[in-house]
Design an enzyme around this catalytic site. Structure first.
Site, PDB file in Angstrom:
ATOM      1  N   ASP A 175       0.732  -1.034   0.370  1.00  0.00           N
ATOM      2  CA  ASP A 175       0.102   0.419  -0.242  1.00  0.00           C
ATOM      3  C   ASP A 175       1.048   1.621   0.050  1.00  0.00           C
ATOM      4  OD1 ASP A 175      -3.140  -0.419   0.300  1.00  0.00           O
ATOM      5  OD2 ASP A 175      -2.618  -0.836   2.146  1.00  0.00           O
ATOM      6  N   THR A 226      -7.771  -5.229  -0.517  1.00  0.00           N
ATOM      7  CA  THR A 226      -6.132  -6.124   0.251  1.00  0.00           C
ATOM      8  C   THR A 226      -6.294  -7.491   0.369  1.00  0.00           C
ATOM      9  OG1 THR A 226      -7.737  -4.672   2.202  1.00  0.00           O
ATOM     10  CG2 THR A 226      -5.326  -3.989   1.180  1.00  0.00           C
ATOM     11  N   GLU A 240      -5.128   6.916  -0.192  1.00  0.00           N
ATOM     12  CA  GLU A 240      -5.724   6.102   1.126  1.00  0.00           C
ATOM     13  C   GLU A 240      -5.027   6.185   2.429  1.00  0.00           C
ATOM     14  OE1 GLU A 240      -6.690   2.300   0.476  1.00  0.00           O
ATOM     15  OE2 GLU A 240      -7.803   2.264   2.096  1.00  0.00           O
TER      16      GLU A 240
HETATM   17  P1  AMP Z   1     -14.761  -5.298  -2.387  1.00  0.00           P
HETATM   18  O1  AMP Z   1     -13.291  -5.476  -2.221  1.00  0.00           O
HETATM   19  O2  AMP Z   1     -15.586  -4.357  -2.947  1.00  0.00           O
HETATM   20  O3  AMP Z   1     -15.199  -5.705  -0.500  1.00  0.00           O
HETATM   21  O4  AMP Z   1     -14.309  -3.364  -1.771  1.00  0.00           O
HETATM   22  C1  AMP Z   1     -12.878  -2.737  -0.953  1.00  0.00           C
HETATM   23  C2  AMP Z   1     -13.253  -2.125  -0.440  1.00  0.00           C
HETATM   24  O5  AMP Z   1     -14.412  -1.669   0.628  1.00  0.00           O
HETATM   25  C3  AMP Z   1     -11.710  -1.599   0.393  1.00  0.00           C
HETATM   26  O6  AMP Z   1     -11.335  -0.586   0.192  1.00  0.00           O
HETATM   27  C4  AMP Z   1     -12.657  -0.307   1.959  1.00  0.00           C
HETATM   28  O7  AMP Z   1     -11.887   0.999   1.770  1.00  0.00           O
HETATM   29  C5  AMP Z   1     -14.122  -0.759   1.251  1.00  0.00           C
HETATM   30  N1  AMP Z   1     -15.315  -0.576   2.261  1.00  0.00           N
HETATM   31  C6  AMP Z   1     -14.356  -0.726   3.920  1.00  0.00           C
HETATM   32  N2  AMP Z   1     -15.145  -0.719   4.988  1.00  0.00           N
HETATM   33  C7  AMP Z   1     -16.334  -0.823   4.240  1.00  0.00           C
HETATM   34  C8  AMP Z   1     -17.811  -0.978   4.652  1.00  0.00           C
HETATM   35  N3  AMP Z   1     -18.106  -1.082   5.704  1.00  0.00           N
HETATM   36  N4  AMP Z   1     -18.922  -1.097   3.438  1.00  0.00           N
HETATM   37  C9  AMP Z   1     -18.881  -0.852   2.126  1.00  0.00           C
HETATM   38  N5  AMP Z   1     -17.093  -1.021   2.095  1.00  0.00           N
HETATM   39  C10 AMP Z   1     -16.494  -0.600   3.371  1.00  0.00           C
HETATM   40 MG    MG Z   2     -10.303  -0.045  -1.631  1.00  0.00          MG
END
Ligand code: AMP
Ligand code: MG
Length: 352
Positions: free
Chosen positions: A53, A134, A76
Site C-alpha cells: 500500500d 487488500t 488512502e
Molecule cells: P470490496 O473488495 O468490494 O469489498 O471493496 C473493498 C473496499 O471496501 C475497501 O477498499 C474499503 O475501503 C471498503 N470498505 C471498508 N468497509 C466498508 C463498509 N463497511 N462498507 C462498504 N465498503 C467498505
Molecule cells: Mg479500497
C-alpha cells in the site's frame, strides 16, 4: 491500431498504475508467496499489504510531483504512523521496495511522497487506492491499483490495474462468472489487465505488462431481462448486506447466484460484459458508512464510458465534491444501463 485518446492525463494514469502494480506484485512475490502460509496474514504493521500500500502510494505521489506539480492528490494512506519508532522496520521495507524504482530514495522522501496524498480534495485532484481489495491481494485473488482524476466533483479520467484479471475473467470467452458462487477461476498465467477511461472517449483495456499493448475498446453487456442478470458483489460480508442481496435476487427472480469478487476488478468485469450488475449495499453493521472516493472514482468512469450506468442506491449520481467520502450518496449501484431501472425498483421494494 485503435487506442485510447493520447493526452497527458491518460498517458500519466496508464504509466502510474502500471508502475505501481508492478511494485505491488514484487512485494507480493517476495513477502507473501512462499514465505507465509495462505490466510495466516493480518493487516498489521509488518504485513505485506501495508508495505505494498505505502510503496505504491509513494511511487504515484513521486510521479505526480514530477508530472503535475502543484495538483491535488488524495490517497488512502498517510505516513504519520510510519514516522513513529515502532514502524521503523516497516518504513525500511517500504523504502527497500521504492528504491527498486527510485534508487536514491530516502525514508524521509518516501514519507513525503506518501503524504502528498494526505490532504483534502480540492477543485481538481487525483485520487488513488494503492491496493484496493487488500484481502484479495493476500489470498491471491483479485485486487486493483485504482487512480482517478476529478474536476468539479466529476471523474474525468480513471485507470485500473488488475494484476489477476485476464481474458477469461472478462467475458471474452464464456464467462466463468456464470458459474455458481465460489467456482474456481482457471489460472491461465496471464499478464493482468489495465483499463483506462476518459470522459467522452470510451473505456479501453490492454495488457498490464506490455507497454505497447494492443488496446481494445470495451462495451457492457446488452442483457435487459432482470431474471438473467449476473450480479457481482464483495467477498467481504462486512462490506455489504448479504441478506439484502438475497432478498433482491428473490424479488427480481434472478436465476444465477451472485458472484463474490474483491476490489474494483468488479467494475472491470462489468465494463467488459462479463457481468451485468455490481451492487454495494450498505452493511447493517455500519449503516452510516459512506464510500471512499478512491474506492469508486476509477471504477465508476470505467463502467460509464463502456456504456453502463452508475448511481447510488437511490438512483442519485455519485458526487465526488464532498471531501474524502461520497458523503451525499448511499451505497453504489453499477449496471450495464439496461438493467438499472429494474434494479432500482427492486431496491425500493426491499427497502435497501
Ligand atoms: P470490496 O473488495 O468490494 O469489498 O471493496 C473493498 C473496499 O471496501 C475497501 O477498499 C474499503 O475501503 C471498503 N470498505 C471498508 N468497509 C466498508 C463498509 N463497511 N462498507 C462498504 N465498503 C467498505
Ligand atoms: Mg479500497
Amino acid at each position: 491500431m485503435p487506442s485510447p485518446i493520447d493526452c497527458s492525463k491518460v498517458r500519466f494514469a496508464i504509466s502510474a498504475v502500471r508502475e505501481a502494480a508492478q511494485l505491488v506484485r514484487r512485494v507480493q512475490s517476495e513477502m507473501v508467496v512462499g514465505t507465509l502460509a495462505k490466510g495466516a496474514l493480518a493487516k498489521d504493521d509488518h504485513s505485506p499489504v501495508t508495505v505494498a500500500d505505502f510503496a505504491a502510494q509513494a511511487i504515484v505521489g513521486k510521479r505526480l510531483s514530477e508530472s503535475f506539480p502543484g495538483m491535488g492528490f488524495v490517497g488512502e494512506e498517510s505516513a504519520d504512523a510510519l514516522r513513529t519508532r515502532e514502524c521503523q522496520t516497516t518504513l525500511e521495507q517500504i523504502t527497500h521496495f521504492v528504491r527498486q524504482l527510485e534508487p536514491k530514495a530516502t525514508a524521509e522522501q518516501v514519507c513525503e511522497w506518501i503524504d502528498r496524498g494526505a490532504g483534502e480534495p480540492t477543485d481538481e485532484f487525483w485520487t488513488l487506492d494503492p491496493v484496493d481489495g487488500t484481502k484479495g491481494f493476500l489470498r491471491g485473488d483479485q485486487y486493483a491499483v485504482a487512480l482517478g482524476y476529478i474536476r468539479e466533483g466529476v471523474v474525468r479520467v480513471g485507470a485500473l490495474a488488475c494484476p489477476e484479471l485476464n481474458d477469461q475473467d472478462l467475458g471474452y470467452q464464456d464467462s466463468v462468472y456464470q458459474d455458481s458462487a465460489g467456482a474456481s477461476r482457471p489460472d491461465c498465467g496471464g499478464a493482468g489487465t489495465l483499463l483506462v477511461a476518459r470522459r467522452g472517449d470510451g473505456t479501453w483495456a490492454g495488457s498490464l505488462d506490455e507497454a505497447n499493448t494492443e488496446w481494445r475498446q470495451l462495451d457492457v453487456s446488452d442483457r435487459a431481462a432482470s431474471a438473467d442478470a449476473r450480479l457481482l458483489c464483495s467477498v467481504e460480508k462486512a462490506h455489504t448486506d448479504t441478506g439484502g442481496i438475497g432478498l433482491l435476487v428473490k424479488t427480481l427472480e434472478i436465476t444465477a447466484d451472485p458472484v463474490p469478487m474483491d476490489s474494483q476488478a468488479k467494475y472491470a468485469v462489468l465494463a467488459s460484459g462479463g457481468g451485468d450488475v455490481n451492487l454495494r449495499l450498505i452493511s447493517p453493521r455500519m449503516p452510516n458508512y459512506r464510500e471512499r472516493i478512491w474506492d469508486q472514482a476509477a471504477g465508476s468512469i470505467v463502467v460509464e464510458e463502456a456504456g453502463g450506468r452508475v448511481s447510488d442506491l437511490d438512483g442519485k449520481p455519485l458526487d465526488f465534491s464532498h471531501g474524502r467520502t461520497l458523503a451525499t450518496n448511499r451505497g453504489v449501484l453499477a449496471t450495464n444501463g439496461h438493467l438499472h431501472n429494474a434494479l432500482l425498483a427492486g431496491l425500493r421494494e426491499i427497502n435497501a
